[in-house]
Design an enzyme around this catalytic site. Structure first.
Site, mmCIF file in Angstrom:
data_model
loop_
_atom_site.group_PDB
_atom_site.id
_atom_site.type_symbol
_atom_site.label_atom_id
_atom_site.label_comp_id
_atom_site.label_asym_id
_atom_site.label_seq_id
_atom_site.Cartn_x
_atom_site.Cartn_y
_atom_site.Cartn_z
ATOM 1 N N GLY A 15 0.835 -1.212 0.000
ATOM 2 C CA GLY A 15 0.000 0.000 0.000
ATOM 3 C C GLY A 15 0.864 1.255 0.000
ATOM 4 O O GLY A 15 1.852 1.328 0.732
ATOM 5 N N ARG A 76 0.997 -5.136 -5.390
ATOM 6 C CA ARG A 76 1.163 -6.322 -4.547
ATOM 7 C C ARG A 76 1.371 -7.463 -5.540
ATOM 8 O O ARG A 76 0.558 -7.683 -6.428
ATOM 9 C CB ARG A 76 -0.081 -6.563 -3.694
ATOM 10 C CG ARG A 76 -0.426 -5.367 -2.779
ATOM 11 C CD ARG A 76 -1.496 -5.761 -1.765
ATOM 12 N NE ARG A 76 -2.224 -4.605 -1.250
ATOM 13 C CZ ARG A 76 -1.837 -3.882 -0.190
ATOM 14 N NH1 ARG A 76 -0.727 -4.156 0.436
ATOM 15 N NH2 ARG A 76 -2.579 -2.872 0.237
ATOM 16 N N ASP A 107 4.690 -4.595 5.992
ATOM 17 C CA ASP A 107 4.986 -5.953 6.419
ATOM 18 C C ASP A 107 5.235 -6.921 5.251
ATOM 19 O O ASP A 107 6.233 -7.653 5.230
ATOM 20 C CB ASP A 107 3.757 -6.413 7.225
ATOM 21 C CG ASP A 107 4.045 -7.654 8.009
ATOM 22 O OD1 ASP A 107 5.051 -7.648 8.729
ATOM 23 O OD2 ASP A 107 3.282 -8.621 7.872
ATOM 24 N N GLY A 108 4.342 -6.892 4.248
ATOM 25 C CA GLY A 108 4.467 -7.792 3.092
ATOM 26 C C GLY A 108 5.749 -7.526 2.318
ATOM 27 O O GLY A 108 6.436 -8.463 1.865
ATOM 28 N N THR A 130 4.202 2.710 5.589
ATOM 29 C CA THR A 130 2.812 2.265 5.672
ATOM 30 C C THR A 130 2.062 3.187 6.621
ATOM 31 O O THR A 130 2.607 3.576 7.663
ATOM 32 C CB THR A 130 2.675 0.806 6.178
ATOM 33 O OG1 THR A 130 1.314 0.588 6.602
ATOM 34 C CG2 THR A 130 3.577 0.492 7.354
ATOM 35 N N ASP A 132 -0.207 2.339 8.453
ATOM 36 C CA ASP A 132 -0.711 1.562 9.597
ATOM 37 C C ASP A 132 0.147 1.669 10.863
ATOM 38 O O ASP A 132 -0.326 1.369 11.950
ATOM 39 C CB ASP A 132 -0.828 0.081 9.227
ATOM 40 C CG ASP A 132 -1.813 -0.139 8.093
ATOM 41 O OD1 ASP A 132 -2.614 0.770 7.825
ATOM 42 O OD2 ASP A 132 -1.773 -1.218 7.478
ATOM 43 N N ASP A 134 2.362 -0.293 11.877
ATOM 44 C CA ASP A 134 2.282 -1.592 12.566
ATOM 45 C C ASP A 134 3.563 -2.420 12.487
ATOM 46 O O ASP A 134 3.521 -3.629 12.625
ATOM 47 C CB ASP A 134 1.104 -2.400 11.996
ATOM 48 C CG ASP A 134 1.252 -2.650 10.504
ATOM 49 O OD1 ASP A 134 2.121 -2.020 9.870
ATOM 50 O OD2 ASP A 134 0.496 -3.477 9.975
ATOM 51 N N ARG A 176 -5.430 -2.275 9.147
ATOM 52 C CA ARG A 176 -5.266 -3.717 8.952
ATOM 53 C C ARG A 176 -4.799 -4.449 10.211
ATOM 54 O O ARG A 176 -3.635 -4.741 10.393
ATOM 55 C CB ARG A 176 -4.282 -3.987 7.816
ATOM 56 C CG ARG A 176 -4.378 -5.438 7.440
ATOM 57 C CD ARG A 176 -3.461 -5.925 6.368
ATOM 58 N NE ARG A 176 -2.554 -5.010 5.779
ATOM 59 C CZ ARG A 176 -2.323 -4.917 4.478
ATOM 60 N NH1 ARG A 176 -2.974 -5.666 3.655
ATOM 61 N NH2 ARG A 176 -1.439 -4.074 4.013
HETATM 62 O O1 F6P Z 1 -1.435 -1.342 4.502
HETATM 63 C C1 F6P Z 1 -2.155 -0.170 4.449
HETATM 64 C C2 F6P Z 1 -3.595 -0.417 4.241
HETATM 65 O O2 F6P Z 1 -4.088 0.855 4.067
HETATM 66 C C3 F6P Z 1 -4.374 -1.160 5.313
HETATM 67 O O3 F6P Z 1 -4.695 -0.415 6.436
HETATM 68 C C4 F6P Z 1 -5.593 -1.598 4.560
HETATM 69 O O4 F6P Z 1 -6.182 -2.706 5.148
HETATM 70 C C5 F6P Z 1 -5.016 -1.933 3.236
HETATM 71 O O5 F6P Z 1 -3.872 -1.130 3.085
HETATM 72 C C6 F6P Z 1 -5.940 -1.757 2.056
HETATM 73 O O6 F6P Z 1 -5.173 -1.829 0.917
HETATM 74 P P1 F6P Z 1 -5.654 -2.065 -0.563
HETATM 75 O O7 F6P Z 1 -6.891 -1.304 -0.757
HETATM 76 O O8 F6P Z 1 -4.526 -1.561 -1.365
HETATM 77 O O9 F6P Z 1 -5.839 -3.521 -0.712
#
Ligand code: F6P
Length: 327
Positions: A15, A76, A107-108, A130, A132, A134, A176
């Protein structure tokens, strides 16, 4: 970084987060300043496999520090999770003469980097990007502060209508499975409560809220909810309240992807600039397979194994702060 390592590849993956461009700029310029060449890899690991790679000069990163998103694009990539995909990526890096990689993402991204680094004995430095926040081992990730400010501004606006109509609002924010945005967003915006995944497994937070006399002294209320299967999401909680307490006038607002956009705050730009510079310093010091982190405002180097393996704990004192201030 030893003499023979002269070319650094840079990519953003997962993301996007505001401040990623400031990090790309810092990595590129610090690398060039130190005599290295730089290759920009488009669309994360996907671009590595697809040979979406160009030379990066200092001009490629001009006028980007203020931009949200990532000029390198992001994706991704399923293929990179397979040994065949990673082998292709490695071959492309060899073809381009890339001998170290800086990967910016969450993380990914770091999980992919770790597998790849081990498989091919390849030096990689990770930068946590990110919204998040996290990732274990760093107090902050790039993009978090901007997203938090965006959430605060949105909740301020929703508060106007919530107060006027005397309504109870459930506002869903990203994260997330992590409650940093929800909890700190709730404190910053003066919300009544935050429902976060870290606590959801222990108690029914909604029941607790209501039992504690939630809305006793107020005509309108705002609850921030972290998106997560553990919380059930804002919609689910709102339905529960509507069914159990028909007297409440309940509304839901899901902030969604607007949280990921926008010009990065000064805090995120400075963090990204410091982390980008530190990534090249790490390579110069022959470090590898570490994520750049920040602890107590000092740059630290966190092994991928730790950054990925451990969950970053939420500061539980903040739950009390929120509770106390929402009376
Ligand atoms: O990792 C960031 C994040 O915004 C998360 O909080 C959320 O769950 C996810 O990405 C949504 O990402 P996408 O819409 O790109 O699948």
């Amino acid at each position: 970084m030893s003499e023979k390592k002269r070319c650094i590849g840079i990519l953003t993956s997962g993301g996007d987060a505001p401040g990623m461009n400031a990090a790309i700029r810092a990595v590129t310029r610090t690398a060039i300043y130190n005599g290295f060449s730089v290759k920009g890899i488009y669309r994360g690991y996907k671009g590595l496999i697809d040979n979406d790679i160009i030379d990066f000069k200092t001009q490629n990163v001009s006028n980007i520090i203020q931009m949200g998103g990532t000029i390198l694009k992001t994706a991704r990539c399923k293929e990179f999770t397979t040994p065949e995909g990673r082998k292709l990526a490695y071959e492309q890096m060899q073809r381009h003469g890339i001998d170290a990689l800086v990967a910016i993402g969450g993380d990914g991204t770091l999980t992919g980097a770790r597998v790849f680094a081990t498989e091919f004995n390849f030096p990689i430095i990770g930068i946590p990007g990110t919204i998040d926040n996290d990732l274990y081992g760093t107090d902050r990730t790039i993009g978090y502060d901007t997203a938090l400010n965006t959430i605060m501004e949105c909740v301020d606006k929703i508060r106007d209508t919530a107060t006027s109509h005397e309504r109870l609002f459930f506002i869903e924010v990203m994260g997330r499975d992590a409650g940093f945005l929800a909890l700190n967003g709730a404190i910053a915006a003066g919300a009544e409560a935050a429902i976060i995944p870290e606590i959801s497994t222990e108690v029914d937070q909604l029941e607790e809220l209501i039992n504690n006399g939630f809305r006793k002294s107020k005509n309108s209320s705002i609850v921030l909810v972290a998106e997560s299967p553990h919380t059930g999401g804002a919609m689910h909680l709102a339905e529960r309240v509507k069914a159990e307490y028909p007297k409440y006038d309940v509304r839901v607002s899901i902030l969604g992807h607007l949280q990921r956009g926008g010009s990065p705050t000064a805090e995120d730009r400075i963090l990204a600039s410091r982390m980008g510079e530190a990534a090249i310093s790490a390579l110069l010091d022959d470090q590898r397979n570490v994520m750049i982190g920040i602890r107590n405002n000092e740059i630290v180097y966190v092994p991928f194994s730790k950054a990925i393996k451990f969950d970053k704990p939420i500061n539980r004192d903040l739950l009390n702060t929120l509770k106390t201030l929402s009376i």
